[in-house]
Design a protein around this motif. Structure first.
Motif, short mmCIF file in Angstrom:
data_model
loop_
_atom_site.label_atom_id
_atom_site.label_comp_id
_atom_site.label_asym_id
_atom_site.label_seq_id
_atom_site.Cartn_x
_atom_site.Cartn_y
_atom_site.Cartn_z
N SER A 2 0.85 -1.20 0.00
CA SER A 2 0.00 0.00 0.00
C SER A 2 0.88 1.25 0.00
O SER A 2 2.09 1.18 0.27
N ARG A 3 0.27 2.38 -0.29
CA ARG A 3 1.04 3.63 -0.26
C ARG A 3 1.65 3.87 1.11
O ARG A 3 2.74 4.41 1.25
N TYR A 4 0.92 3.43 2.15
CA TYR A 4 1.40 3.62 3.50
C TYR A 4 2.67 2.81 3.77
O TYR A 4 3.69 3.36 4.20
N GLU A 180 -1.10 7.72 10.90
CA GLU A 180 -0.49 7.76 9.56
C GLU A 180 -0.16 9.18 9.13
O GLU A 180 0.38 9.40 8.05
N LEU B 20 -5.57 7.53 2.45
CA LEU B 20 -5.47 6.08 2.60
C LEU B 20 -6.88 5.50 2.69
O LEU B 20 -7.71 6.00 3.46
N ARG B 21 -7.13 4.44 1.91
CA ARG B 21 -8.41 3.74 2.06
C ARG B 21 -8.35 2.89 3.34
O ARG B 21 -7.25 2.58 3.83
N GLU B 24 -5.85 0.22 3.59
CA GLU B 24 -4.44 0.62 3.50
C GLU B 24 -3.92 1.17 4.83
O GLU B 24 -2.73 1.50 4.95
N ARG B 25 -4.79 1.31 5.82
CA ARG B 25 -4.40 2.02 7.03
C ARG B 25 -3.48 1.19 7.92
O ARG B 25 -3.35 -0.02 7.76
#
Lengths: 483, 104
Positions: A2-4, A180, B20-21, B24-25
């Motif tokens: 994921s982007r995270y 985040e 973030l969806r 995705e968290r």
């Protein structure tokens, strides 16, 4: 990926580029690092820091004696008791809080190192301070704020801080609730190549040392003695660390350093549902307990704020007590000031009774107030969010559910945080993070970092070594011992 | 076109986007948070922004950010609030105490 997780995997490289500091150079073992070498890495002494601050209009704030509040406290204490209470009027700094002392050093360093801008992740006064000092240094500024819940409700105090950042020329990037925010910060740092004006760099902590030094200097000038105690509102640990170091640099080694936080036990700091059920956005146990138990949970590899090294005593007050102190400061002293410093003022109104009349105790800060920050703004917002607000009576305070405003000075209460319990949590958190066998150097470091003996540390390790557990949050710490 | 020119063109607006969806968290979030997306919000100048439509804004630092327009010429609506009865009681109790104290 994921982007995270993608951005988090590049964390170390991004931070190295964005701080201009190789933290690896200070590591000594699986846990130990050279704290004093890290603090000394700026190559600056306290006088040089003070010169930089003075050249930008920061520091040298008034120390105001609170004569009427002192007289009021003395009506309630045994004869001969009731210390003189003084407050450092940090609202007199350019952006209205002590955070200018930190921001000025970040902006100075960013400029010296050739960065074109600064980024800071903060929902507090530090954002306005960074915006202010960036403006003065001709740098761009981006403030990343956790600001609103999923329903779109913004905490009024945070919205005011966003307004002030924008007024001082900064871009304000706001997010909903969640840790985040750090990934968002990394993403902006990577995109812009700007300096990470973290609250926890050595430079930022050095910036606060002048506050402790000025307090000792000013009290000495008035009384010929060092202050008996200094009360500092405690969240991430910067204020406590910097002030204590500044006091020591002045020679005030006997001055008791008292950390004070608003008790928000029971509210989860990463909860979207709890976010708007607290009336204080900083200086509370949601930050101070986890940060004291384990400082290296921040936006740089090693936190230069190490509060356990410096705290002599750690107390909490409830939200109602802070509103009471805010109103008492206005009516008794003619000072309308913001909430943060009034946390330690509330504690000062109680602990003054423990000191002699010729002792001086100092509240380390005031901050500016106004829309969003004033008591009415906070309390009417709490009311709208379903929090009950009462005055006096027997119903207990319950963070997120009920605020009890004291009806008199005799209704102010402190709770003592058990520092041994915090030390135990600190060792537990360290063990959870170890990577390899501990060396004697690590044990010595843990002892220094928690102000314990090496025997104490070994005892904790023996008890905990087979049961690694997650880092404690505030509710695991004993705070309920009423004073 | 230079960033400086960009800054003075278009209309000041606020946009939001999904940073973030939920899936995705970060791990270990409370349920009240993990089931929601992480939303970002920023203000900047956009070319003819329309509320509810996608736009790219140029922020105060010169960044270009794309999102859904949520406000045109956004201001600040926070204020000083109103006094609650409990606060009035506390205020008056402090006022009574103040009248009885003479500072030395």
């Amino acid at each position: 990926m994921s982007r995270y997780t993608d951005i988090m995997s590049r964390r170390a490289d991004i931070l190295r580029t964005a701080t201009g500091l190789d933290y690896d150079a200070f590591e000594r073992g699986p846990l130990a690092f050279d704290y004093e070498a890290l603090l000394g890495s700026t190559g600056m002494g306290i006088d040089e820091v003070a010169d930089i601050q003075r050249s930008r209009g920061v520091g040298d704030t008034p120390l105001i004696e609170l004569h009427a509040l002192t007289a009021w406290v003395r009506e309630h204490v045994p004869s001969g008791k009731g210390a003189r209470i003084m407050v450092k009027d940090e609202a007199a700094n350019p952006s209205g809080s002590f955070k200018d002392r930190r921001a000025v050093m970040s902006a100075y360093l960013a400029h010296e190192l050739g960065y074109r801008g600064v980024v800071a992740a903060t929902s507090g006064n530090y954002g306005a301070a960074v915006a202010s000092q960036a403006a003065k240094s001709g740098l761009a500024a981006i403030i990343v704020q956790e600001a609103f819940d999923s329903a779109g409700h913004g905490q009024p105090e945070i919205i005011e801080k966003a307004r002030k950042c924008e007024a001082l020329g900064a871009e304000v990037l706001q997010t909903t609730v969640g840790p985040e925010l750090f990934a968002v910060l990394l993403s902006v740092l990577e995109e812009t190549g700007y300096y990470n004006a973290s609250l926890y760099t050595p430079m930022s902590i050095q910036g606060i040392e002048t506050l402790g030094h000025e307090i000792a200097d000013q009290v000495m000038a008035v009384t010929g003695r060092q202050p008996a105690a200094v009360l500092a509102t405690h969240a991430g640990g910067g204020m406590v660390t910097g002030v204590a170091r500044g006091l020591r640099a002045h020679g005030a080694r006997e001055t008791e350093v008292v950390a004070v936080s608003v008790d928000l036990a029971g509210l989860h700091m990463a909860s979207d549902a709890d976010f708007n059920r607290k009336s204080f956005t900083t200086g509370h146990t949601g930050f101070s307990i986890p940060f004291t138990s384990w400082p290296d949970r921040v936006d740089v590899p090693r936190n230069a704020a190490r509060p356990l090294r410096y705290i002599d005593r750690f107390v909490t007050v409830d939200q109602g007590a802070v509103f009471f102190a805010t109103e008492a400061l206005a009516q008794f002293e003619g000072l309308e000031r913001g909430p943060a410093g009034n946390t330690s003022l509330a504690a000062a109104l109680v602990v003054a009774a423990e000191y002699d009349r010729d002792d001086v105790i100092v509240v380390t800060e005031t901050e500016y107030t106004g829309a969003g920050k004033a008591p009415w703004a906070q309390l009417s917002f709490a009311d709208e969010m379903g929090v009950e607000v009462v005055c006096g009576g027997s119903a207990p305070q319950k963070p997120g559910e009920r605020i009890v405003l004291p009806a008199g000075l005799d209704q102010l209460r402190l709770s003592q945080v058990d520092l041994d319990s915090v030390r135990h949590s600190y060792v537990r958190a360290a063990l959870a993070r170890r990577d390899g066998d501990l060396t004697d150097d690590d044990i010595r470091f843990l002892a220094e970092d928690s102000r314990a003996t090496t025997d104490d540390v070994r005892r904790h390790i023996c008890a905990l070594s087979d049961t690694p557990v997650p880092v404690p949050e505030q509710d695991s710490i004993q705070t309920r011992k009423q004073i | 076109m230079s960033a400086g020119t960009d800054l003075f063109q278009g209309t000041w607006a606020e946009i939001c986007w999904v940073e973030l969806r939920p899936e995705e968290r970060a791990a270990s979030l409370p349920a009240a948070t993990s089931e929601k997306p992480l939303i970002g919000r920023v203000r900047g100048t956009a070319d003819r922004p329309v509320i509810g439509e996608i736009a790219t804004v140029v922020t105060r630092s010169g960044r270009r950010v794309e999102g859904t327009v949520t406000a045109i010429l956004p201001g600040y609506e926070h204020g000083f609030g109103r006094p609650l009865p409990a606060w009035i009681r506390m205020r008056d109790a402090i006022a009574v105490a103040r009248r009885g104290v003479t500072a030395s």
